[in-house]
Design a protein around this motif. Structure first.
Motif, mmCIF file in Angstrom:
data_model
loop_
_atom_site.group_PDB
_atom_site.id
_atom_site.type_symbol
_atom_site.label_atom_id
_atom_site.label_comp_id
_atom_site.label_asym_id
_atom_site.label_seq_id
_atom_site.Cartn_x
_atom_site.Cartn_y
_atom_site.Cartn_z
ATOM 1 N N THR A 1 57.183 16.026 5.401
ATOM 2 C CA THR A 1 58.179 15.215 6.119
ATOM 3 C C THR A 1 58.848 16.049 7.220
ATOM 4 N N GLY A 2 59.438 15.355 8.201
ATOM 5 C CA GLY A 2 60.025 16.060 9.354
ATOM 6 C C GLY A 2 58.942 16.867 10.039
ATOM 7 N N ALA A 3 57.723 16.283 10.066
ATOM 8 C CA ALA A 3 56.521 17.071 10.367
ATOM 9 C C ALA A 3 56.497 17.665 11.761
ATOM 10 N N ILE B 1 63.048 25.813 -2.437
ATOM 11 C CA ILE B 1 62.559 26.839 -1.519
ATOM 12 C C ILE B 1 63.757 27.446 -0.799
ATOM 13 N N GLU B 2 63.957 28.750 -0.965
ATOM 14 C CA GLU B 2 65.109 29.436 -0.368
ATOM 15 C C GLU B 2 64.574 30.672 0.363
ATOM 16 N N SER B 3 64.665 30.671 1.673
ATOM 17 C CA SER B 3 64.024 31.749 2.436
ATOM 18 C C SER B 3 64.947 32.934 2.714
ATOM 19 N N PHE C 1 57.982 30.970 8.177
ATOM 20 C CA PHE C 1 58.047 31.740 6.945
ATOM 21 C C PHE C 1 58.336 30.816 5.762
ATOM 22 N N THR C 2 59.255 29.869 5.963
ATOM 23 C CA THR C 2 59.656 28.970 4.876
ATOM 24 C C THR C 2 58.529 27.999 4.528
ATOM 25 N N ALA C 3 57.816 27.525 5.551
ATOM 26 C CA ALA C 3 56.660 26.649 5.292
ATOM 27 C C ALA C 3 55.614 27.407 4.469
ATOM 28 N N THR D 1 56.411 11.578 10.491
ATOM 29 C CA THR D 1 57.262 11.893 11.643
ATOM 30 C C THR D 1 57.925 10.635 12.183
ATOM 31 N N GLY D 2 59.179 10.786 12.576
ATOM 32 C CA GLY D 2 59.894 9.684 13.202
ATOM 33 C C GLY D 2 59.645 9.638 14.708
ATOM 34 N N LYS D 3 58.878 10.608 15.233
ATOM 35 C CA LYS D 3 58.618 10.642 16.685
ATOM 36 C C LYS D 3 57.312 9.901 16.970
ATOM 37 N N GLY E 1 58.956 19.003 13.365
ATOM 38 C CA GLY E 1 59.927 20.088 13.516
ATOM 39 C C GLY E 1 59.285 21.455 13.283
ATOM 40 N N GLY E 2 60.099 22.500 13.295
ATOM 41 C CA GLY E 2 59.588 23.862 13.138
ATOM 42 C C GLY E 2 58.936 24.075 11.781
ATOM 43 N N VAL E 3 59.660 23.748 10.712
ATOM 44 C CA VAL E 3 59.100 23.894 9.357
ATOM 45 C C VAL E 3 57.893 22.974 9.208
ATOM 46 N N GLY E 4 58.062 21.716 9.636
ATOM 47 C CA GLY E 4 57.005 20.711 9.467
ATOM 48 C C GLY E 4 55.738 21.066 10.224
ATOM 49 N N GLU F 1 69.385 20.056 22.194
ATOM 50 C CA GLU F 1 68.174 19.214 22.180
ATOM 51 C C GLU F 1 67.572 19.141 20.780
ATOM 52 N N LEU F 2 67.583 20.282 20.074
ATOM 53 C CA LEU F 2 67.039 20.281 18.711
ATOM 54 C C LEU F 2 67.861 19.359 17.814
ATOM 55 N N MET F 3 69.196 19.418 17.967
ATOM 56 C CA MET F 3 70.072 18.546 17.174
ATOM 57 C C MET F 3 69.826 17.070 17.499
HETATM 58 N N1 LIG Z 1 65.390 26.354 2.449
HETATM 59 C C1 LIG Z 1 65.292 27.226 3.440
HETATM 60 O O1 LIG Z 1 65.275 28.446 3.260
HETATM 61 C C2 LIG Z 1 65.138 26.688 4.827
HETATM 62 C C3 LIG Z 1 64.530 27.450 5.836
HETATM 63 C C4 LIG Z 1 64.322 26.883 7.086
HETATM 64 C C5 LIG Z 1 64.753 25.574 7.329
HETATM 65 N N2 LIG Z 1 65.387 24.892 6.344
HETATM 66 C C6 LIG Z 1 65.815 23.501 6.568
HETATM 67 O O2 LIG Z 1 64.655 22.722 6.835
HETATM 68 C C7 LIG Z 1 64.992 21.669 7.728
HETATM 69 C C8 LIG Z 1 64.067 21.727 8.945
HETATM 70 O O3 LIG Z 1 64.335 22.901 9.703
HETATM 71 P P1 LIG Z 1 63.616 23.121 11.105
HETATM 72 O O4 LIG Z 1 64.029 24.454 11.611
HETATM 73 O O5 LIG Z 1 62.190 22.776 10.978
HETATM 74 O O6 LIG Z 1 64.359 21.988 12.000
HETATM 75 P P2 LIG Z 1 63.760 21.085 13.154
HETATM 76 O O7 LIG Z 1 62.796 21.864 13.972
HETATM 77 O O8 LIG Z 1 64.916 20.431 13.823
HETATM 78 O O9 LIG Z 1 62.919 19.987 12.361
HETATM 79 C C9 LIG Z 1 63.539 19.008 11.588
HETATM 80 C C10 LIG Z 1 62.734 17.720 11.693
HETATM 81 O O10 LIG Z 1 63.266 16.784 10.762
HETATM 82 C C11 LIG Z 1 63.296 15.491 11.346
HETATM 83 N N3 LIG Z 1 64.711 15.079 11.450
HETATM 84 C C12 LIG Z 1 65.709 15.703 12.100
HETATM 85 N N4 LIG Z 1 66.875 15.055 11.956
HETATM 86 C C13 LIG Z 1 66.611 14.000 11.171
HETATM 87 C C14 LIG Z 1 67.410 12.943 10.669
HETATM 88 N N5 LIG Z 1 68.704 12.855 10.929
HETATM 89 N N6 LIG Z 1 66.806 12.027 9.885
HETATM 90 C C15 LIG Z 1 65.490 12.104 9.615
HETATM 91 N N7 LIG Z 1 64.683 13.085 10.088
HETATM 92 C C16 LIG Z 1 65.247 14.024 10.845
HETATM 93 C C17 LIG Z 1 62.619 15.615 12.694
HETATM 94 O O11 LIG Z 1 61.226 15.446 12.460
HETATM 95 P P3 LIG Z 1 60.405 14.154 12.919
HETATM 96 O O12 LIG Z 1 61.034 13.736 14.229
HETATM 97 O O13 LIG Z 1 59.006 14.640 13.029
HETATM 98 O O14 LIG Z 1 60.596 13.121 11.858
HETATM 99 C C18 LIG Z 1 62.857 17.055 13.063
HETATM 100 O O15 LIG Z 1 61.923 17.527 13.979
HETATM 101 C C19 LIG Z 1 66.468 21.844 8.058
HETATM 102 O O16 LIG Z 1 67.243 21.035 7.203
HETATM 103 C C20 LIG Z 1 66.719 23.308 7.767
HETATM 104 O O17 LIG Z 1 68.052 23.574 7.484
HETATM 105 C C21 LIG Z 1 65.593 25.415 5.119
#
Ligand SMILES: NC(=O)c1ccc[n+]([C@@H]2O[C@H](COP(=O)([O-])OP(=O)(O)OC[C@H]3O[C@@H](n4cnc5c(N)ncnc54)[C@H](OP(=O)(O)O)[C@@H]3O)[C@@H](O)[C@H]2O)c1
Length: 332
Positions: free
Chosen positions: A156-158, A269-271, A132-134, A181-183, A160-163, A314-316
């Motif tokens: 960035t963080g591509a 962006i605030e979901s 939803f946020t993406a 992506t760092g992976k 992950g869930g948002v990415g 694992e996600l952390m």
């Molecule tokens: N603004 C909003 O309303 C909103 C809504 C949803 C999420 N968010 C935020 O968006 C971010 C991503 O959420 P998500 O659910 O997609 O999480 P996620 O699935 O854990 O994805 C985050 C990705 O960021 C990268 N990453 C994680 N830790 C890192 C670190 N220490 N340094 C550098 N890269 C790191 C990794 O990607 P790679 O390994 O591919 O680099 C990871 O897969 C979070 O900060 C979350 O709080 C905000």
């Protein structure tokens, strides 16, 4: 009154602890709509809450889970009828209101989104807050003039869930996507989601100057910190940078130069508290852009309630790509 299972966060001597409890409806936060929960999912915020690595819970005990999909069991709100399929994301669920990691979820009628016709209850939670946020980033950037012919969008963080959803949605909408992506092993996965280029952050020179070479027509950032700073300095004139996350850090050490010399737009962006009109528009856009195979490509795991703490750890640890579902009734 019959009891059901819920994954709740409790205050502990040091920090918090998460465990499965037998609860009744009376234990849940108040709300006019009672939902038989079918699915939830694991977002970054859920992982912070369940592992206790972030201060997310604002009441104790708290049912974790910022998302839920399911079927209305009972409703005091005339807009919703028993049997209706619905989705709820955000609004403080899993933070200050009991959330989706329970066999029943009780919420305010104003928070409920009728399940879009093109989705089912499982797919809606593969999307969840992350997808939803993406999509919110895409909608807001386009409202602000972003168009595919302006050039590449970097995400960035591509992995992950948002990415993952940002990569899939922007590419489905016609954008050339560069996925950072760092992976090391996520390149094929991201190319499968439509990325045309892959960037390894370890190979990127983030630079120090107020303005660096302008490369990106737009950007979607899940990391904050140095990567977000770099995006403000490397976005082309009139491009949009959507600031979504803080996975790397909360700092932003930029200058006014990108904004006053290049007209770069930094979009917040605030979901969680997204107003309902925009919320419905975003779900519509998601349903319109995503194809059946996209859900299977992005859903990389499914866990029951008892397995959620392990999946959150694992996600952390950055071991997860895409999205992990949480199965409650499992109804589609
Ligand atoms: N603004 C909003 O309303 C909103 C809504 C949803 C999420 N968010 C935020 O968006 C971010 C991503 O959420 P998500 O659910 O997609 O999480 P996620 O699935 O854990 O994805 C985050 C990705 O960021 C990268 N990453 C994680 N830790 C890192 C670190 N220490 N340094 C550098 N890269 C790191 C990794 O990607 P790679 O390994 O591919 O680099 C990871 O897969 C979070 O900060 C979350 O709080 C905000």
């Amino acid at each position: 009154m019959s009891s059901f299972k819920a994954l709740r966060i409790h205050e502990a001597e040091q920090g918090t602890t998460a465990r499965i409890d037998d609860v009744t409806l009376d234990d849940l936060s108040e709300g006019a709509v009672e939902i038989r929960t079918a699915w939830s999912g694991i977002n970054f915020k859920d992982a912070l809450a369940v592992t206790g690595k972030g201060k997310i819970a604002r009441k104790f005990p708290l049912v974790a889970g910022i998302d839920a999909s399911g079927t209305v069991e009972a409703s005091e709100d005339p807009r919703y009828k028993p049997g209706q399929k619905v989705v709820v994301t955000g609004w403080g669920m899993g933070e200050n209101h009991d959330g989706g990691y329970a066999e029943r979820t009780r919420v305010r009628g104003d928070w409920v989104v009728p399940l879009p016709d093109e989705l089912d209850l499982r797919r809606a939670m593969i999307v969840g807050t992350a997808g939803f946020t993406a999509a919110m980033a895409l909608v807001r950037m386009e409202q602000n003039g972003q168009r595919p012919d302006q050039g590449p969008v970097v995400i960035t963080g591509a992995s992950g869930g948002v990415g993952s959803f940002a990569t899939r949605l922007f590419s489905r909408a016609g954008y050339a996507v560069t996925a950072m992506t760092g992976k090391a092993d996520a390149a094929d996965y991201l190319r499968g989601l439509g990325a045309s280029d892959i960037l390894d952050p370890a190979q990127v020179d983030f630079g120090k100057r107020p303005l660096e070479k302008a490369e990106w027509a737009g950007a979607v950032d899940a990391l904050g910190g140095e990567p977000l700073t770099w995006l403000t300095r490397t976005t082309r004139p009139f491009g949009n940078v959507a600031a979504i996350g803080l996975a790397q850090g909360i700092e932003l050490n930029t200058t006014v130069m990108p904004f006053i010399l290049r007209g770069v737009n930094l979009l917040g962006i605030e979901s969680v508290y997204c107003p309902m009109t925009l919320r419905l528009k975003i779900w519509e856009r998601l349903a319109e852009l995503l194809h059946a195979e996209d859900f299977d490509a992005i859903c990389t795991g499914e866990s029951g309630l008892d397995d959620v703490p392990r999946a959150c750890a694992e996600l952390m640890d950055r071991k997860v790509r895409g999205r992990t579902l949480v199965r409650l009734s499992g109804e589609q």
